[in-house]
Design an enzyme around this catalytic site. Structure first.
Site, PDB file in Angstrom:
ATOM      1  N   ASP A 164     -11.595  10.915 -41.430  1.00  0.00           N
ATOM      2  CA  ASP A 164     -10.681  11.508 -40.455  1.00  0.00           C
ATOM      3  C   ASP A 164     -10.918  10.870 -39.088  1.00  0.00           C
ATOM      4  OD1 ASP A 164      -9.104  13.595 -38.954  1.00  0.00           O
ATOM      5  OD2 ASP A 164      -9.114  14.473 -40.972  1.00  0.00           O
TER       6      ASP A 164
ATOM      7  N   SER B   7      -3.530  14.626 -38.448  1.00  0.00           N
ATOM      8  CA  SER B   7      -4.000  14.916 -39.805  1.00  0.00           C
ATOM      9  C   SER B   7      -2.923  15.516 -40.690  1.00  0.00           C
ATOM     10  CB  SER B   7      -5.179  15.888 -39.771  1.00  0.00           C
ATOM     11  OG  SER B   7      -6.307  15.266 -39.238  1.00  0.00           O
TER      12      SER B   7
ATOM     13  N   ARG C 172      -6.836  18.473 -25.937  1.00  0.00           N
ATOM     14  CA  ARG C 172      -7.352  17.881 -27.187  1.00  0.00           C
ATOM     15  C   ARG C 172      -6.375  16.835 -27.715  1.00  0.00           C
ATOM     16  NH1 ARG C 172     -11.254  19.645 -30.847  1.00  0.00           N
ATOM     17  NH2 ARG C 172     -10.874  19.306 -33.060  1.00  0.00           N
ATOM     18  N   ASP C 173      -5.084  17.111 -27.611  1.00  0.00           N
ATOM     19  CA  ASP C 173      -4.062  16.117 -27.963  1.00  0.00           C
ATOM     20  C   ASP C 173      -3.567  15.403 -26.712  1.00  0.00           C
ATOM     21  OD1 ASP C 173      -4.213  16.967 -30.632  1.00  0.00           O
ATOM     22  OD2 ASP C 173      -2.781  18.577 -30.267  1.00  0.00           O
TER      23      ASP C 173
ATOM     24  N   ARG D  12      -7.020  26.527 -26.496  1.00  0.00           N
ATOM     25  CA  ARG D  12      -6.608  26.464 -27.899  1.00  0.00           C
ATOM     26  C   ARG D  12      -7.755  26.583 -28.903  1.00  0.00           C
ATOM     27  NH1 ARG D  12      -4.820  20.556 -29.623  1.00  0.00           N
ATOM     28  NH2 ARG D  12      -5.631  21.341 -31.585  1.00  0.00           N
TER      29      ARG D  12
ATOM     30  N   ARG E 195      -8.440  27.357 -37.604  1.00  0.00           N
ATOM     31  CA  ARG E 195      -7.778  27.010 -38.863  1.00  0.00           C
ATOM     32  C   ARG E 195      -8.728  27.176 -40.044  1.00  0.00           C
ATOM     33  NH1 ARG E 195      -6.894  20.716 -37.577  1.00  0.00           N
ATOM     34  NH2 ARG E 195      -9.045  20.068 -37.415  1.00  0.00           N
TER      35      ARG E 195
ATOM     36  N   ARG F  38       3.394  22.838 -36.194  1.00  0.00           N
ATOM     37  CA  ARG F  38       2.369  22.459 -37.176  1.00  0.00           C
ATOM     38  C   ARG F  38       1.692  23.693 -37.767  1.00  0.00           C
ATOM     39  NH1 ARG F  38      -2.448  17.934 -36.868  1.00  0.00           N
ATOM     40  NH2 ARG F  38      -4.070  19.247 -37.743  1.00  0.00           N
ATOM     41  N   ALA F  39       1.362  23.580 -39.040  1.00  0.00           N
ATOM     42  CA  ALA F  39       0.979  24.761 -39.813  1.00  0.00           C
ATOM     43  C   ALA F  39      -0.469  25.203 -39.660  1.00  0.00           C
ATOM     44  CB  ALA F  39       1.258  24.487 -41.297  1.00  0.00           C
ATOM     45  N   ASP F  40      -1.419  24.261 -39.742  1.00  0.00           N
ATOM     46  CA  ASP F  40      -2.801  24.686 -40.026  1.00  0.00           C
ATOM     47  C   ASP F  40      -3.343  25.719 -39.049  1.00  0.00           C
ATOM     48  OD1 ASP F  40      -2.876  22.695 -38.086  1.00  0.00           O
ATOM     49  OD2 ASP F  40      -4.668  21.699 -38.856  1.00  0.00           O
ATOM     50  N   ARG F  41      -3.060  25.527 -37.773  1.00  0.00           N
ATOM     51  CA  ARG F  41      -3.645  26.418 -36.771  1.00  0.00           C
ATOM     52  C   ARG F  41      -2.756  27.625 -36.446  1.00  0.00           C
ATOM     53  NH1 ARG F  41      -8.367  24.365 -34.861  1.00  0.00           N
ATOM     54  NH2 ARG F  41      -8.708  22.104 -34.898  1.00  0.00           N
TER      55      ARG F  41
ATOM     56  N   LYS G 185     -11.823  20.809 -42.137  1.00  0.00           N
ATOM     57  CA  LYS G 185     -10.883  19.829 -42.683  1.00  0.00           C
ATOM     58  C   LYS G 185     -10.536  20.127 -44.143  1.00  0.00           C
ATOM     59  CE  LYS G 185     -10.571  17.017 -39.090  1.00  0.00           C
ATOM     60  NZ  LYS G 185      -9.307  16.692 -38.407  1.00  0.00           N
TER      61      LYS G 185
ATOM     62  N   ASP H 186     -13.246  12.240 -36.256  1.00  0.00           N
ATOM     63  CA  ASP H 186     -12.195  13.013 -35.584  1.00  0.00           C
ATOM     64  C   ASP H 186     -12.748  14.202 -34.806  1.00  0.00           C
ATOM     65  OD1 ASP H 186      -9.277  13.576 -35.225  1.00  0.00           O
ATOM     66  OD2 ASP H 186      -9.978  15.480 -36.046  1.00  0.00           O
TER      67      ASP H 186
ATOM     68  N   HIS I   2     -12.778  14.298 -30.729  1.00  0.00           N
ATOM     69  CA  HIS I   2     -11.996  15.246 -29.913  1.00  0.00           C
ATOM     70  C   HIS I   2     -12.808  15.886 -28.796  1.00  0.00           C
ATOM     71  CE1 HIS I   2      -8.102  15.394 -31.817  1.00  0.00           C
ATOM     72  NE2 HIS I   2      -8.593  15.649 -33.007  1.00  0.00           N
TER      73      HIS I   2
ATOM     74  N   ASP J 292      -6.859   8.857 -41.900  1.00  0.00           N
ATOM     75  CA  ASP J 292      -5.558   9.510 -41.700  1.00  0.00           C
ATOM     76  C   ASP J 292      -4.899   9.158 -40.371  1.00  0.00           C
ATOM     77  OD1 ASP J 292      -7.460  10.928 -40.241  1.00  0.00           O
ATOM     78  OD2 ASP J 292      -6.545  12.876 -40.627  1.00  0.00           O
ATOM     79  N   HIS J 293      -5.695   8.701 -39.401  1.00  0.00           N
ATOM     80  CA  HIS J 293      -5.171   8.322 -38.082  1.00  0.00           C
ATOM     81  C   HIS J 293      -6.360   7.866 -37.251  1.00  0.00           C
ATOM     82  CE1 HIS J 293      -6.968  11.964 -36.536  1.00  0.00           C
ATOM     83  NE2 HIS J 293      -6.350  12.643 -37.487  1.00  0.00           N
TER      84      HIS J 293
ATOM     85  N   HIS K 101      -6.096  11.688 -30.529  1.00  0.00           N
ATOM     86  CA  HIS K 101      -5.905  10.612 -31.506  1.00  0.00           C
ATOM     87  C   HIS K 101      -5.314   9.388 -30.805  1.00  0.00           C
ATOM     88  CE1 HIS K 101      -5.313  13.978 -34.719  1.00  0.00           C
ATOM     89  NE2 HIS K 101      -6.530  13.932 -34.241  1.00  0.00           N
TER      90      HIS K 101
HETATM   91  C1  3PG Z   1      -6.449  19.549 -33.948  1.00  0.00           C
HETATM   92  O1  3PG Z   1      -5.708  20.408 -34.426  1.00  0.00           O
HETATM   93  O2  3PG Z   1      -7.684  19.615 -34.015  1.00  0.00           O
HETATM   94  C2  3PG Z   1      -5.819  18.402 -33.211  1.00  0.00           C
HETATM   95  O3  3PG Z   1      -4.694  18.843 -32.521  1.00  0.00           O
HETATM   96  C3  3PG Z   1      -5.386  17.351 -34.166  1.00  0.00           C
HETATM   97  O4  3PG Z   1      -6.420  16.976 -35.014  1.00  0.00           O
HETATM   98  P1  3PG Z   1      -6.177  16.670 -36.555  1.00  0.00           P
HETATM   99  O5  3PG Z   1      -4.749  16.240 -36.701  1.00  0.00           O
HETATM  100  O6  3PG Z   1      -7.138  15.544 -36.809  1.00  0.00           O
HETATM  101  O7  3PG Z   1      -6.510  17.886 -37.326  1.00  0.00           O
HETATM  102 CO    CO Z   2      -7.921  15.206 -34.924  1.00  0.00          CO
END
Ligand code: 3PG
Ligand code: CO
Length: 555
Positions: free
Chosen positions: A24, A77, A166-167, A202, A209, A282-285, A357, A426, A430, A467-468, A497
């Site tokens: 990552d 990601s 962070r972004d 954040r 997540r 975006r979903a995860d968070r 992750k 990653d 960050h 992934d990036h 990133h």
């Molecule tokens: C995060 O959610 O931590 C960042 O905004 C993006 O990081 P990730 O895409 O590597 O999860």
């Molecule tokens: Co990241």
């Protein structure tokens, strides 16, 4: 319906153990002191790069190659793992929301109709990440939604902000809050009672997540719903400035605060009859906070008061759980992923990462879908992450434990594919801590070595990619690539990133003689990897997948 049966590959054999390793935040960039991968000791990844030039290459991991709106959009990601797993490029949330706002279709949808029922008597609350990072949300989309909602009858609006850093660059939060404040003032000029009601960083408030730390979501709930927080301000810009003045304060980790009126009363707790929209695409968070708003039975923390509201997500965040049930924009329909195909074709699959992750190699990989396709054939293992710390303090994270688990899975002979995400580059990247990120890269490299050694032992095949970008560039640069200095002459640390390409390497004793990277796909991206992996399992990929990166030549 689609047939799940994959055709046999004409040349490549079945039955090899394939390890798919995703580093990552591991991009390729020019070697200098801000390239932590270059600075770190990374003998394993170095040897792949310096080895057979037909077995190492770069692939695109940002912009349109992963379904993002523009070539200026760095990879992330979610879109990266979606592309890796699905083998096709889908217009992603950022783009779908842009289109829905541009065309106005967002306001004709079921989700907006549902929340707008509250506009007459209730307050509209918008909760989300406030920046132009474009990874989880975008400020311009928030402003458009504010405009559209107020034009369609929302009379009282409260915005609950989450500062980024962070972004986007740390410290940029103040400017974003000012932009939002100016727009809310404009709305007030038009007779709409619109204000910021609460806020917080954040990583400390709301946006946890994969259930790493429910306290994060609780802090958000307390501020947003209950109107309770350790800090109270009259004005959000002043508040954010004041919180940032504390030693070591950063946008990502600002403590929660509420905005109060002259009598000290919070201006925007969420109450019965209100509408709530989480504005992140975006979903995860968003999954955890969506559960807190949506689920009647909920035991992750004491919500104290559960208002009767109408709640919608900007998107639906989990297609399997149908969470949330109301949403403003339909998510990309990421169907027929490689994981699902391979399981239907008997491939026994093991997936592993640590908590922060874990969903990347399961949920994102499988098209934003939680759970197994086939419990008999799949095993997903989550190594608990350290919680409540910033990862520069523990830059090795759980790389060793992940390496061991994956090694054991390979040696067990129980799996045809082992899939893993190694988070260090990653997560530590960050934090913006260069020294710690160097340690992180070394640890990630060591985990790769453990996995490649196990593949060697069982005569398997490896695919190592990322992934990036992130850890390969830790400084903000100007157009010509020179580090940008701030007013005090200091470099500006890049916590986000990058738009760099990422490496992909194939090898291992099981790789068929003559199997190598094709030379006719110079612009290949992450979406080309799924067909590649299917080939290495001895199958042809479905015809609508992005083309494979490998070919077999006579030797
Ligand atoms: C995060 O959610 O931590 C960042 O905004 C993006 O990081 P990730 O895409 O590597 O999860
Ligand atoms: Co990241």
């Amino acid at each position: 319906g689609a047939s799940w049966k994959l055709a046999d590959h004409p040349k490549l054999p079945k039955g090899k153990t394939v390890a798919v390793v995703v580093l990552d935040g591991w991009g390729e960039a020019k070697p200098d002191q801000y390239n932590c991968i270059h600075v770190a000791e990374t003998p394993t990844m170095d040897s792949l790069k310096k080895g057979d030039p037909d077995k190492w290459r770069l692939v695109k991991a940002h912009g349109s190659a992963v379904g993002l709106p523009t070539e200026d959009d760095m990879g992330n990601s979610e879109v990266g793992h979606n592309a890796l797993g699905a083998g096709r490029i889908f217009a992603q949330g950022a783009k779908l929301v842009d289109l829905a706002l541009e065309s106005g279709k967002i306001y004709d949808g079921e989700g907006f109709k549902y929340i707008s029922e509250c506009f007459e008597k209730g307050t509209l609350h918008l909760i989300g990440l406030l920046s132009d990072g474009g990874v989880h949300s975008r400020l311009d989309q928030l402003l458009l939604l504010l405009k559209g909602s107020s034009e369609r009858g929302a009379k009282r609006i409260r915005v609950h902000i989450l500062t980024d850093g962070r972004d986007v660059l740390d410290g940029s939060s103040v400017g974003f809050v000012e932009t939002l404040e100016n727009y809310l003032a404009e709305l007030r000029g038009k007779g709409v009672d619109a204000q910021i009601a609460s806020g917080g960083g954040r990583m400390y408030v709301t946006m946890d997540r994969y259930e790493n730390d429910w306290e994060v979501v609780k802090r958000g709930w307390d501020a947003q719903v209950l109107g309770e927080a350790p800090f109270k301000f009259r004005n959000a810009v002043e508040g954010v400035k004041q919180l940032r003045a504390a030693p070591k304060a950063s946008d990502q980790y600002l403590p929660p605060f509420v905005i109060a009126d002259e009598s000290g009363k919070p201006v925007g707790p969420i109450v019965d009859g209100d509408a709530v929209v989480t504005i992140n695409f975006r979903a995860d968070r968003m999954v955890m906070v969506a559960k807190a708003f949506e689920y009647e039975d909920f035991d992750k923390f004491d919500r104290v008061r559960v208002p009767k509201i109408r709640y919608a997500g900007m998107l639906q965040y989990d297609g399997e759980l149908k969470l949330p049930s109301h949403y403003l924009v339909s998510p990309p329909e990421i169907d027929r992923t490689s994981g699902e195909y391979l399981v239907h074709n008997g491939i026994r699959t093991f997936a592993c990462s640590e908590t922060v992750k874990f969903g990347h190699v399961t949920f994102f990989w499988n098209g934003n879908r939680s759970g197994y396709f086939n419990e008999e054939l799949e095993e997903y293992v989550e190594i608990p992450s350290d919680s409540g710390i910033t990862f520069n303090v523990q830059p090795k994270m759980k790389a060793l434990e992940i390496g061991e688990k994956v090694r054991d899975a390979i040696l067990s002979g129980k799996f045809d594919q082992v899939r893993v995400n190694i988070p260090n580059g990653d997560m530590v990247g960050h934090t913006g801590d260069i020294e710690a990120t160097v340690v992180a890269c070394k640890a990630a490299d060591e985990a790769v070595k453990m996995i490649l050694d196990a593949i060697e032992q069982v005569g398997g095949i490896y695919v190592v990619t990322a992934d990036h970008g992130n850890a390969e560039d830790m400084v903000k640069r100007n157009k010509t690539g020179q580090p940008l200095l701030d007013k005090g002459g200091k470099i500006q640390i890049l916590t986000s990133h990058t738009c760099q390409p990422v490496p992909i390497a194939i090898g291992g004793p099981g790789l068929a003689p003559g199997c190598r990277f094709r030379r006719d796909i110079p612009t290949g991206g992450l979406a080309n990897v799924a067909a590649t992996v299917m080939n290495l399992h001895g199958f042809e990929a479905p015809s609508d997948y992005e083309p494979t990166l490998v070919e077999v030549v006579d030797i």
